[in-house]
Structure formats: structure tokens, C-alpha cells
Design an enzyme around this catalytic site. Structure first.
Site, PDB file in Angstrom:
ATOM      1  CB  CYS A  39      -0.950  -0.006   1.202  1.00 41.48           C
ATOM      2  SG  CYS A  39      -0.111   0.175   2.801  1.00 41.48           S
ATOM      3  CB  ALA A  40       0.193   4.842   0.193  1.00 43.38           C
TER       4      ALA A  40
END
Length: 382
Positions: A77-78
Site C-alpha cells: 500500500c502507500a
């Protein structure tokens, strides 16, 4: 029965080794679709599947059929929190070999992989720092206790630590041009090490801090063995773009020439004005150089450009045969190629240019956000 599988984290450095070694890995990317389409982890044996985190909050059952049982699984994810949550859900569903990317795509963007390029004639060395998740390439030239860093990125600790390991003092930091896709670490590194920061003056009309002018005719010396770095004015990507010839062996081409593409002339809004400069540099000035020079660019476009150990390089004569950007004989066709149908401009590139001029001073977190996404300095993807 309770699942005893423990969630493991994988660092960006560990992931980089797997990508460069062409190991098979399956990535479940849980970022939004738009972020995923903009920029993702790539590699020869990297298989990526995207499902947004918000579609998995209530359970991961919908993606179980997409997750192979015979591959290592990495959830991305980020920043890392969402990937940890999803990875834990997959483990609860009985999936094996699950890990998450520590620090998320932000850590992937910042990782630098060190590659030795070669030896210099009088005992020195030249190294390449491959920012594999961003496509940036930095260099360190070492000779007799001194070093120069070229196109250094903002993670300056990597250069400082490597110089310490090699027992050398950083004497010069050099930017081949005013960068628009990433924040330069050149000035900061020079301030921290007592070195001199060099920048082409034609790119520095709006720069608000002190620098030395990187101009053709000068020769920077690294070490007593006089490993000369010879600047060559090579405009086109920017009006001040200046290449470097190191030890008569290596051509550090900045963002003018890449292994499989050429530089774009539009990031300062001057595409039409700079087309002629770009063509002159590539089709005249560079052609006067030795075909045996090893081209070392400031960026790469895709992982297909990475060679052994992650090295990005190419012999100049070979590039004139194989690089499509060097083989557009018709000048009007060349003009169309470098001004029309270009890739999107780099994320936050105007703010990045302002930062590199010293006009704004973003926080570290703001700088990370500004740099998220791929570099887009080439006319076309490799």
C-alpha cells in the site's frame, strides 16, 4: 485450529534484491486504482494484482482465488498500515508465505541500490546508485581519498555513509541540470560535507542560493590522480543541461540521453524553443564523441533497462544503432516526436523545480509526497 503463521515484513532493500535477481513474487497492491495505474512495482518475474483496500475492509474472500499458493505473496500500500491489515486477513484465511512491504510505496520510492560501474585508469572507481522504485540514477566518482557525487537525490545519508565506508571525503556535488522530477540532494550534501555544489548557470536564473557554475571548458579534479570530470554543454532537456565525461571513459548524460529513449524538452514550458538544442546535442555534439564512451544517464524508464546487478548503462556507439530517439533522420519528424503525444509530466514537477531553486522549503514529508510516482523525463517509455 488457530493459524500459527506469523506476519512478516519485507524491506524495500529485500524486495529490490528479489526484483534484480528475477525471483518470482506475487504482489497484491491495495492502493486506489488511479495510484496503481500511475505507478507500480515492476520486474521480470513480478506479478501484480490490484484491489483497493476499501474493497477488502469487510473481508478478503473476493480476492482469495487471485492469490496463488505456489508463490511468495507481498501486500503493498502507500505507507504500510493498509497492507498489514490485508496481509493479516489473508493469513487468517489460511494463505501462506505472506508479507507486507515495510514503509509501503514511499519506502520503495526512496530505496537506493548500489552498483559498481567500473574502475578508473589511475586507481579510482565509479559507482551508480539506482533508485529502482523511482527510476533515478546518481553517481559517485572516487579517487585517492576524494569523491564527487553527480545528480544526488535528497536521501543524502546514503552518499555520506558510503563515502565514510570508502574512507573518502566528498569534495564536489554536481547536478547536470535543474531537476524537475525529483528533489536534488546536491546542495544539502555539499553543505553537510563541506564540498562545492555545481550547477549549470543557464539553469539557475531563479536559483536563490550560492553555487559554482558548471560550464564547458572547466575541469573538476577528484583526487591527486586527477580523475578529470569534463563538462560538455548539451542543452535540450533544459537550456543549461551539461553532460560530464569522466576519465575519458564514461559519459554522464543527465536527462539528455537514456539507454532506450531521449530527454523531453517541455518541463520548463519551452518544448518548441528547445527542440533544436536537443537535436543538435544528440545528432551533432554527441556524435563527435568517442563511440566507446559508456553512457550513464540520470534516469531509466522501465526495469527492462536494468542490466547485471541493476546497472543502467550503454556504449554510445551501440545506442546510436539501437536507441529509437537517435534514429529519426527527418528533422520535422523529430520535432513532432519530442513535442507531441508526450507522457504526462512528472507529479508536482513545478513545486519540485521551485524546491530545487531554493524558492520553497517543503518539510520532509511534503518532499516525499511531491516525489511519489514515476519519473517522466523521457520522450517515450522504454
Amino acid at each position: 485450529m488457530v493459524n500459527q503463521v506469523q506476519l512478516q515484513g519485507m524491506s524495500a532493500a529485500e524486495l529490490a534484491k528479489k526484483v534484480l535477481n528475477n525471483e518470482s513474487i506475487f504482489i497484491l497492491d491495495v492502493r486506489n486504482e488511479s495510484d496503481f495505474n500511475d505507478w507500480k512495482i515492476e520486474g521480470k518475474n513480478v506479478h501484480v494484482y490490484n484491489t483497493p483496500y476499501f474493497d477488502l475492509i469487510d473481508g478478503v474472500e473476493a480476492v482469495l482465488d487471485q492469490i496463488p499458493d505456489d508463490k511468495e505473496i507481498l501486500v503493498v500500500c502507500a505507507k504500510e498500515n493498509s497492507s498489514k491489515f490485508v496481509a493479516e486477513q489473508l493469513i487468517e484465511q489460511g494463505k501462506q508465505h505472506i508479507s507486507y512491504l515495510v514503509g509501503g510505496m514511499k519506502s520503495w520510492s526512496e530505496h537506493l541500490e548500489l552498483v559498481k560501474i567500473g574502475d578508473l585508469k589511475d586507481g579510482g572507481e565509479i559507482f551508480q546508485f539506482v533508485r529502482i522504485g523511482k527510476g533515478c540514477l546518481s553517481y559517485m566518482v572516487i579517487s585517492n581519498g576524494e569523491a564527487a557525487v553527480i545528480d544526488g537525490v535528497r536521501m543524502t545519508e546514503v552518499f555520506e555513509n558510503f563515502a565514510k565506508d570508502k574512507n573518502v571525503k566528498i569534495k564536489h556535488t554536481i547536478d547536470t541540470h535543474l531537476h524537475a522530477d525529483h528533489i536534488s540532494g546536491g546542495r544539502q550534501l555539499a553543505e553537510k560535507t563541506g564540498g562545492t555544489y555545481w550547477l549549470p548557470p543557464k539553469d539557475a536564473d531563479e536559483v536563490v542560493f550560492h553555487f559554482e557554475g558548471l560550464e564547458e571548458g572547466n575541469s573538476l579534479v577528484v583526487g591527486d590522480t586527477e580523475i578529470k570530470i569534463q563538462p560538455i554543454y548539451s542543452p535540450g532537456h533544459t537550456i543549461g543541461s551539461t553532460s560530464l565525461i569522466v576519465d575519458n571513459q564514461f559519459l554522464l548524460s543527465g536527462d539528455i540521453l537514456f539507454v532506450k529513449s531521449i530527454g523531453r524538452p517541455d518541463l520548463a514550458g519551452k518544448a518548441v524553443d528547445w527542440v533544436t538544442d536537443l537535436r543538435t546535442t544528440l545528432y551533432e555534439r554527441y556524435k563527435q564523441l568517442s563511440n566507446d564512451l559508456i553512457v550513464l544517464p540520470a534516469h531509466f524508464g522501465k526495469v527492462t533497462e536494468l542490466g547485471e546487478g541493476g546497472k543502467v548503462s550503454g556504449r554510445l556507439g551501440d545506442l546510436y544503432k539501437a536507441n529509437p530517439g537517435l534514429n529519426i533522420e527527418d528533422e520535422s519528424a523529430f520535432r513532432r516526436t519530442v513535442t507531441e503525444n508526450l507522457p504526462p509530466q512528472p507529479n508536482a514537477y513545478q513545486e519540485i523545480r521551485q524546491t530545487n531553486m531554493g524558492k520553497i522549503t517543503p518539510t520532509n514529508e511534503e518532499q516525499r509526497e511531491m516525489e511519489i510516482g514515476p519519473n517522466r523525463c523521457a520522450v517515450h517509455d522504454a
